[in-house]
Design a protein around this motif. Structure first.
Motif, PDB file in Angstrom:
ATOM      1  N   ALA A  39      -6.294  16.375  -3.421  1.00 46.22           N
ATOM      2  CA  ALA A  39      -5.897  15.223  -3.958  1.00 46.22           C
ATOM      3  C   ALA A  39      -5.690  13.950  -3.219  1.00 46.22           C
ATOM      4  O   ALA A  39      -5.829  12.739  -3.463  1.00 46.22           O
ATOM      5  N   CYS A  40      -4.790  14.387  -2.187  1.00 43.73           N
ATOM      6  CA  CYS A  40      -4.416  13.451  -0.898  1.00 43.73           C
ATOM      7  C   CYS A  40      -5.968  12.745  -0.132  1.00 43.73           C
ATOM      8  O   CYS A  40      -5.970  11.330  -0.031  1.00 43.73           O
ATOM      9  N   GLY A  47       3.736   5.417  -5.875  1.00 41.76           N
ATOM     10  CA  GLY A  47       3.713   5.472  -7.221  1.00 41.76           C
ATOM     11  C   GLY A  47       2.746   6.515  -7.771  1.00 41.76           C
ATOM     12  O   GLY A  47       2.715   7.059  -8.818  1.00 41.76           O
ATOM     13  N   HIS A  48       1.416   6.270  -6.998  1.00 40.29           N
ATOM     14  CA  HIS A  48       0.292   7.009  -7.476  1.00 40.29           C
ATOM     15  C   HIS A  48       0.479   8.528  -7.429  1.00 40.29           C
ATOM     16  O   HIS A  48       0.395   9.432  -8.232  1.00 40.29           O
ATOM     17  N   GLY A  49       1.263   8.930  -6.277  1.00 42.25           N
ATOM     18  CA  GLY A  49       1.506  10.254  -6.074  1.00 42.25           C
ATOM     19  C   GLY A  49       2.705  10.935  -7.089  1.00 42.25           C
ATOM     20  O   GLY A  49       2.688  11.990  -7.376  1.00 42.25           O
ATOM     21  N   TRP A  50       3.652   9.934  -7.441  1.00 43.97           N
ATOM     22  CA  TRP A  50       4.681  10.413  -8.302  1.00 43.97           C
ATOM     23  C   TRP A  50       3.913  10.485  -9.884  1.00 43.97           C
ATOM     24  O   TRP A  50       4.117  11.597 -10.360  1.00 43.97           O
ATOM     25  N   LEU A  51       3.064   9.554 -10.236  1.00 43.75           N
ATOM     26  CA  LEU A  51       2.286   9.980 -11.434  1.00 43.75           C
ATOM     27  C   LEU A  51       1.314  11.072 -11.321  1.00 43.75           C
ATOM     28  O   LEU A  51       1.251  11.977 -12.467  1.00 43.75           O
ATOM     29  N   GLN A  72       0.896  -1.260  -0.005  1.00 41.81           N
ATOM     30  CA  GLN A  72       0.001  -0.045  -0.025  1.00 41.81           C
ATOM     31  C   GLN A  72       0.940   1.339  -0.038  1.00 41.81           C
ATOM     32  O   GLN A  72       0.567   2.294  -0.751  1.00 41.81           O
ATOM     33  N   LEU A  73       2.014   0.941   0.808  1.00 43.05           N
ATOM     34  CA  LEU A  73       2.849   2.454   0.822  1.00 43.05           C
ATOM     35  C   LEU A  73       3.603   2.612  -0.415  1.00 43.05           C
ATOM     36  O   LEU A  73       3.509   3.619  -1.182  1.00 43.05           O
ATOM     37  N   GLU A  74       3.757   1.248  -1.133  1.00 43.65           N
ATOM     38  CA  GLU A  74       4.597   1.401  -2.616  1.00 43.65           C
ATOM     39  C   GLU A  74       3.624   2.218  -3.575  1.00 43.65           C
ATOM     40  O   GLU A  74       3.805   2.655  -4.575  1.00 43.65           O
TER      41      GLU A  74
END
Length: 205
Positions: free
Chosen positions: A194-195, A174-178, A168-170
């Motif tokens: 967004a968060c 990844g979602h935040g990066w994109l 879930q952390l990963e």
């Protein structure tokens, strides 16, 4: 003087000398004395392990400047006092200390006697949840990494649950990066919204 008194004095001297040897071998003397602290720059200091503490301090008093001597003497006295009283130093964040003090006050303990507070926490005679809850909202001094370790210790996750937790952390990273790369607006307001949307999706709300 009685034989018992002689034995006691001898034991005290032996303990004092043993502590002095440890103090010298710790390197604290060398660290405390800089070249500019020497009264005579060419003075060569002796091997202090061959002297008693009183002999060494008397010699140093006439070899180094007064401020340096005071600092070194204070270091020695503090070193000896800490070892004789079986005390040790404990480094914690200011926020953690505030939480301990608040807990001690809530529990009716002496807030400056942290041995007492920690023993109370480690060997409680009652349910401490209400006392702990009273300070739960105080800010923590733990870093994000420390908080992660604390969370793992609290949850005691099974290996499968731990893998899910890390996935879930990963996924969140990844979602935040994109999302960051695609975002046209990056204000705090838009980031927080967004968060919130992302967390609602994770929680299935």
């Amino acid at each position: 003087m009685s034989s018992n008194q002689n034995t006691l004095n001898s034991s005290t001297q032996d303990t004092n000398q043993a502590l002095w040897q440890q103090f010298v071998q710790s390197g604290l003397i060398e660290k405390a004395i800089k070249p500019v602290d020497m009264i005579e720059p060419d003075t060569v200091l002796p091997d202090f392990t061959q002297l008693t503490a009183s002999e060494a301090m008397q010699l140093l008093k006439h070899s180094i400047v007064a401020d340096c001597y005071k600092r070194l003497n204070a270091k020695w006295r503090k070193y000896k006092q800490r070892h004789l009283s079986n005390l040790t130093s404990l480094t914690i964040k200011a926020e953690t200390l505030d939480r301990l003090r608040a807990f001690a006050a809530k529990a009716g303990l002496d807030g400056d006697n942290y041995d007492l507070v920690l023993e109370y926490l480690l060997d409680p005679e009652e349910d401490l949840e209400s006392d702990k809850q009273a300070v739960a909202e105080l800010p923590s001094g733990l870093s994000t990494q420390d908080q992660g370790q604390l969370l793992q210790a609290k949850l005691k996750l099974r290996p499968s649950s731990q893998r899910y937790f890390y996935s879930q952390l990963e996924h969140a990273f990844g979602h935040g990066w994109l999302a960051c790369k695609a975002a046209k607006q990056r204000s705090d307001k838009h980031r927080d919204q967004a968060c919130e949307d992302f967390m609602q999706n994770i929680k299935g709300q």
